[in-house]
Design an enzyme around this catalytic site. Structure first.
Site, PDB file in Angstrom:
ATOM      1  N   HIS A  39       0.952  -1.316   0.010  1.00 50.15           N
ATOM      2  CA  HIS A  39      -0.004   0.204   0.117  1.00 50.15           C
ATOM      3  C   HIS A  39       0.816   1.166  -0.020  1.00 50.15           C
ATOM      4  O   HIS A  39       0.435   2.256  -0.402  1.00 50.15           O
ATOM      5  CB  HIS A  39      -0.904   0.027   1.373  1.00 50.15           C
ATOM      6  CG  HIS A  39      -1.811   1.117   1.311  1.00 50.15           C
ATOM      7  ND1 HIS A  39      -2.725   1.370   0.478  1.00 50.15           N
ATOM      8  CD2 HIS A  39      -1.909   2.238   2.081  1.00 50.15           C
ATOM      9  CE1 HIS A  39      -3.472   2.385   0.534  1.00 50.15           C
ATOM     10  NE2 HIS A  39      -2.890   2.873   1.528  1.00 50.15           N
ATOM     11  N   CYS A  40       2.007   1.120   0.215  1.00 54.02           N
ATOM     12  CA  CYS A  40       2.820   2.416   0.569  1.00 54.02           C
ATOM     13  C   CYS A  40       3.755   2.760  -0.621  1.00 54.02           C
ATOM     14  O   CYS A  40       3.434   4.023  -1.457  1.00 54.02           O
ATOM     15  CB  CYS A  40       3.821   2.247   1.659  1.00 54.02           C
ATOM     16  SG  CYS A  40       2.880   2.114   3.322  1.00 54.02           S
TER      17      CYS A  40
END
Length: 454
Positions: free
Chosen positions: A284-285
């Site tokens: 997600h990052c």
């Protein structure tokens, strides 16, 4: 006090009183978003002796958690069950219960739109859900990764529209999550926590809460600075991964093994930090966060060219890998991708976890099938593909068994994620062709004409 009972003081609690109650663990923490950030944080707070109320809009997930079931590999069901049994933790979909907690921590997704611009819809919806329940003395902390200024420019106006003022009636802070699923060396409690508050009192209060949960806090001057810290951490990784991905392409043309180069270079005791190439970025990052800064930079008439170039390189990697598969099939089997059967090994975005968010393996499957191939997958941690925002058409596909006969039935095996649970020797012996994007076969001491690095 049970997990559902309110704290002793739920109105106009002064700073000194709140600090005293934090020290005495008589302080109730609410966490909105019970995913890969929120649930580990909830378990950490419970372990530290606090009462925690978890909020999520997913009723199915809430029921699962309240039954003591974990959907995250590194969060054992025993931890959830113990917290529930001790009446330190409960999950709910009822946001009216926000009135009964002292601190509200927000850990919701911050994805990109299809135009690769920040999507703050989850953050804004959460803020609007909090606003009518906001009371004097509340501490609200955003943990979701976002562009510098979000806490001040997006969150605070929504809350202050209620008539309450930040730093006077309630406290507002930003403290970026630093979760690393699958990392056996660090967990939530052992990772230092950056904290930025909207004013000195907000910083003192947020810092006190996190100091009770983690090994060390790192106070900074403002929420804006804390937001920039998180982006800087992930941009550093994205840029360096882009560099080695580009080196991989260049060295491949020269007949040089980039993994051998990196392993030799990292023997230098100073001035070099190893990063490794792959089939693209996942999680997600790292694939998302850099674009939050490049988007915000345009507001200041600045073009973050270095960051944007890194994004272009990393985004192009799945295409390069598929080209390598096509080239290997042509050279070794005299056939193209059209009607070929490809088995993708590893669908999670990194090894030894079940998380498929932004996994490049999903993009690889779509690209293979766009070129006429049939693509299946095997992953010991992902028995069935979940629905994702970008690859919803793949939802419901099941992992195929990794037997010798099944492996031999495919024209090629594409290693996208190097899970430790895979027997790479057996895989290489059974496969007609292995295209390895993670150097997994070499790490296992394997070589041969049927193994190609990509």
């Amino acid at each position: 006090m049970s997990a559902s009972a309110p704290p002793r003081s739920v109105t106009d609690s002064g700073l000194s009183d709140q600090l005293a109650r934090i020290a005495g663990k008589d302080y109730r923490i609410g966490i909105i978003g019970l995913g890969y950030v929120g649930l580990p944080l909830a378990m950490t707070a419970c372990k530290a002796g606090f009462k925690v109320l978890g909020f999520d809009i997913d009723a199915k997930r809430v029921m699962q958690i309240n039954r003591g079931e974990s959907f995250i590999k590194h969060i054992p069901t025993e931890a959830i069950n113990a917290a529930i049994k001790d009446e330190r933790f409960r999950a709910t979909t009822d946001f009216d219960e926000l009135r009964d907690v002292d601190a509200i921590v927000i850990a919701v997704p911050t994805p990109l739109t299809k135009h690769r611009e920040p999507d703050l819809s989850y953050v804004e919806a959460t803020a609007r859900a909090i606003a009518p329940r906001l009371r004097k003395g509340h501490l609200v902390v955003l943990e979701s990764t976002t562009w510098p200024g979000t806490t001040d420019e997006v969150m605070r106006p929504i809350f202050e529209a209620t008539g309450l003022k930040s730093g006077v009636d309630f406290y507002l802070a930003f403290s970026p999550e630093r979760e690393d699923p699958g990392n056996l060396d660090f967990d939530t409690s052992t990772i230092p926590k950056v904290v930025g508050g909207d004013g000195a009192d907000a910083l003192a209060l947020a810092n006190a809460v996190y100091s009770a949960l983690v090994v060390k806090t790192v106070p900074v001057s403002s929420p804006r600075t804390a937001e920039a810290v998180k982006l800087t951490e992930n941009i550093f990784r994205a840029v360096n991964i882009a560099l080695v991905n580009e080196l991989k392409v260049v060295y491949s043309k020269m007949g040089i093994d980039v993994w051998e180069v990196i392993d030799a270079a990292k023997t230098k005791p100073f001035g070099f930090m190893p990063f490794y190439p792959g089939p693209g970025l996942g999680g997600h990052c790292i694939p998302i966060d850099p674009f939050y800064l490049t988007w915000k930079a345009r507001e200041f008439d600045v073009t973050a060219r270095f960051i944007e170039l890194a994004g272009q390189i990393n985004t192009a990697m799945p295409h390069w890998v598929v080209d390598r598969v096509a080239e290997a099939l042509d050279r070794r089997q005299g056939r193209g991708l059209s009607s070929a059967r490809i088995l993708v090994v590893g669908i999670a975005y990194k090894k030894n976890i079940e998380d498929t968010r932004e996994s490049p393996a999903l993009k690889l499957i779509e690209l293979l099938e766009e070129r006429g191939a049939t693509a299946d997958y095997h992953d010991p941690y992902v028995p069935e593909l979940p629905r994702t925002r970008k690859h919803g058409n793949l939802a419901g596909r099941a992992s195929v068994p990794l037997t010798a006969d099944i492996v031999a039935s495919y024209d090629a095996v594409l290693i996208a994620t190097d899970h430790d649970a895979i027997d790479y020797r057996a895989l290489a012996e059974a496969a007609r062709l292995v295209v390895d994007t993670r150097n997994a076969c070499a790490k296992a001491g394997l070589g041969g004409d049927n193994i190609v690095k990509a």
